[in-house]
Design an enzyme around this catalytic site. Sequence first.
Site, PDB file in Angstrom:
ATOM      1  N   GLY A   1       0.839  -1.188   0.000  1.00  0.00           N
ATOM      2  CA  GLY A   1       0.000   0.000   0.000  1.00  0.00           C
ATOM      3  C   GLY A   1       0.873   1.237   0.000  1.00  0.00           C
TER       4      GLY A   1
ATOM      5  CE1 TYR B   1       0.677  -0.828   4.704  1.00  0.00           C
ATOM      6  CE2 TYR B   1      -1.263   0.302   3.870  1.00  0.00           C
ATOM      7  CZ  TYR B   1      -0.602  -0.869   4.165  1.00  0.00           C
ATOM      8  OH  TYR B   1      -1.191  -2.075   3.898  1.00  0.00           O
TER       9      TYR B   1
ATOM     10  CE  LYS C   1      -0.304  -0.509   7.835  1.00  0.00           C
ATOM     11  NZ  LYS C   1      -1.535   0.049   8.421  1.00  0.00           N
TER      12      LYS C   1
ATOM     13  CG  ASP D   1      -7.828   6.180   4.717  1.00  0.00           C
ATOM     14  OD1 ASP D   1      -8.611   6.464   3.781  1.00  0.00           O
ATOM     15  OD2 ASP D   1      -6.692   5.707   4.528  1.00  0.00           O
TER      16      ASP D   1
END
Length: 375
Positions: A78, A80, A96, A197
């Site tokens: 993504g 990020y 992540k 978001d």
Amino acid sequence: VCIVVFLIIIACFYLRYKKKEESGKLYLVEGSKDAYLTSSHTLQDLIDQSSGSGSGLPLLVQRTIAKQIQMVHSVGKGRYGEVWLARWRGEKVAVKVFFTTEESSWFRETEIYQSVLMRHDNILGFIAADIKGTGSWTQMLLITDYHECGSLYDVLRTSVIDPHSLLVLARSAASGLAHLHTEIFGTRGKPAIAHRDIKSRNILVKRNGECAIADFGLAVRYLSETNEIDITPNTRVGTRRYMAPEVLDESLDTKSFEAFKMADIYSLSLVFWEMCRRCVTTGGGDKWGLHAEEYALPYNDVVPNDPTFEDMHAVVCVKQIRPPVPLRWHDHQVTKTLSKMMQECWHANPAVRLTSLRIKKSLCKLDPDPSIKII
């Protein structure tokens, strides 16, 4: 005498070896006396032990878990960073890995996840966070529960669902958002949080068919004691396609926490629209209909794949266009209720929109049974 000295030296070495072996069994970082991480513990054991604090595992335990993670393979990228499937003592977890430019997102997401009483069935389960590296290289990790179904976006793109499954997805998404939006008062209370978001890619689907809200890199907190809104100085903005009219025309009152919550509700209404498109209804007969709409993103027919602010502003604010609601959605109580709800929730006037708690309660009245069926 030499024999005695020799035996003492042997004994000292043996005791030191045994002590080292015992500390190794505890899987602890050097110098730690924490007995959280015995070899028999599972992640659920650790979480259950720490649930009294309400703010996740101790930081030292989080750092130790992060050091013991074994990466398996990448499952997605993504803006990020990247998400990996990994294992901790054989258990699947998601990791992540943030880009170095996204330090503020990592910091904010970690901060939000470690809020007291944040853990909830419909919020992605947080396990640990760690940051490591040298002066020129930094790696920021966020370790969470792993959900093999993937995001709601992935599920809707590849599957159609029945009305009951739709209800479970919608109700659980609303339940997670209601938990975020609600302030819990008390000595160890929880601040009210707005996500900022909400979209189908930021909602995961659990094995039981319920949703779990994820990605808190843009979240804001409301501190009622000081009447302050804690906004991170993050250069990231939300996803333009899901932005509320008041965000697009820059009229949102950043001094009002209610305004942030109502912007979340607008985004949730678009997620409901995505869900309803993939729901197969009976068409008024006894047999299942053969068709559901193809998966589509909101406003797919009026803006390009990567719309600009100007594109979205022209459609949502100037022309006041909203996604189409097909007549067939009135064929079943669930799709009918959700279509009415979404039209209230994407209203141009934020004051008209329903609250997340009201949405949750209305959906709970339809059917209390949380079972799921994805076809």
